[in-house]
Design a protein around this motif. Structure first.
Motif: not given
Length: 417
Positions: A188, A224, A227, A260, A413
């Motif tokens: 990711h 994510d 998460d 992020e 977000r």
């Protein structure tokens, strides 16, 4: 430490950090240095100094008991064989001096007995000291191995980033502490964490190991980033006490140009973009990891544009809370602006050295620095590189909000959507 120059606002010029010049020793020079370090030269010098006093002034009989200082000092600097050698030398020369001055046999015997006793006691002390040094070396080796397993070295290049880490434990002999970091490539994108465990010592090390273990697993499994943070939170809730917590910044780079960031009660990273050094303050402040159940607040996700030439510095409070003799905190943002260059390792080396100079040589808390840089492509280095490296970064106060032209970069977000 260089001073700020005032031109309407603070500008901090980039100062290139010069590498230290390493002196290369020949094998013979290293052998001589090793021999000199293990030879009781000072002890032998003291013994011969007493003899010299006797030969020159004729008062060696008065100073004769000082011969015991030779083997006593050798016990602190040499091995058992060296102590015995110095003791034997002192005893022989003491006997010669006593005979030269016609000392009575009982008096000379007492002096020689004292020399032999000191030599034997020094030999035993030297053997015990050597044993403790070997045990300490073994413990430090184990601690260093544990640190490498817990805080794995970061390569110079991770995914699309140049990276560097500098870590200093407050317990210098242990080489490990309660600060933590990890930077790993995943399916990711590149993901990273920098955190600080409440407390010090072995309990803090255990908590840091727990956080890093969960992060490394979750970073691979969870698409994510929030998460990933939730899995760490659940694990800490099961294993930490009521008063324990971990402040941390978790970040990920899922696609080009998009970084992020999830901040859980940690100091905001410093973003270097063009001519500015800006703190990435969280839009939605969240409690440290392990305290969510008490506050009921969940962390938010920020999206920070991160393009070629940008740099991002993560750090722990051991850096920003380091004080000098006047109780002044170390100005990290200004220091970053002074030492910024296109090699993260050189930047952190200069920052760490300046930090040590600021506190007087020794840190009193664990300190971690992790610096990322998105390199400029070779084709555009001539144009884009000049903007990132030759300008004078403008340092905004850590408590100040970014200017309107910059603030739009830090959207959560929902805003990004």
């Amino acid at each position: 430490m260089s001073h700020a120059r005032q031109h309407g606002r603070d500008h901090w010029p980039i100062r290139q950090y010069k590498r230290g010049v390493h002196h290369t020793w020949s094998p013979r020079a290293r052998a001589v240095a090793h021999w000199a370090a293990g030879t009781p030269a000072l002890s032998v010098l003291i013994v011969f100094l007493v003899v010299f006093v006797d030969l020159v002034g004729g008062t060696g009989k008065v100073w004769l008991p000082l011969l015991a200082a030779g083997p006593a000092l050798a016990a602190a600097t040499s091995g058992p064989a060296g102590v015995l050698g110095v003791g034997l030398l002192a005893s022989l020369l003491g006997a010669a001096i006593g005979a030269r001055h016609g000392m009575a046999a009982p008096e000379l015997a007492v002096v020689l007995a004292a020399l032999v006793t000191v030599a034997l006691a020094g030999t035993l002390a030297s053997a015990l000291r050597g044993r403790r040094e070997r045990v300490l070396a073994a413990v430090r080796s184990v601690a260093e191995t544990a640190q490498h397993a817990l805080l794995k070295p970061v390569p110079e290049t991770v995914g699309p980033f140049q990276a560097a880490v500098h870590y200093s434990a407050a317990a210098a002999e242990a080489r490990i502490g309660g600060d933590l970091y990890a930077l790993i490539p995943t399916p990711h994108g590149v993901r990273m964490i920098v955190g600080d465990v409440r407390g010090k010592g072995l309990p803090a090390v255990g908590t840091a190991a727990l956080v890093l273990g969960v992060f490394r697993e979750a970073a691979y499994d969870e698409p994510d980033l929030l998460d990933v943070v939730c899995r760490i939170e659940r694990s800490l809730a099961r294993n930490l006490g009521h008063d324990d917590f971990v402040t941390a910044v978790v970040a990920g780079y899922p696609e080009s140009g998009r970084l992020e960031v999830v901040n859980c009660g940690h100091a905001p990273p410093l973003l270097v973009r063009g001519a500015e050094v800006v703190p990435v303050d969280p839009d939605h402040p969240a409690p440290p990891l392990g305290l969510r159940a008490l506050s009921g607040e969940s962390p938010g996700l920020q999206v920070v544009p991160f393009t070629e030439g940008d740099q991002l510095l993560f750090y722990t409070d051991g850096v920003t809370e380091a004080r000098d003799a006047g109780r002044e905190f170390y100005p990290l943002a200004e220091g970053l602006a002074r030492h910024l260059c296109d090699e993260p390792a050189r930047t952190l080396a200069a920052l760490h050295q300046e930090l040590l100079d600021h506190v007087g040589g020794r840190l009193h808390d664990d300190a971690a620095l992790l610096l990322l840089r998105k390199p400029v492509p070779a084709a555009g280095a001539a144009d884009a590189g000049g903007l990132a490296l030759t300008g004078s970064p403008v340092v905004l106060p850590l408590t100040a909000q970014p200017e309107p032209g910059v603030g739009g970069a830090f959207d959560d977000r929902e805003g990004a959507a």
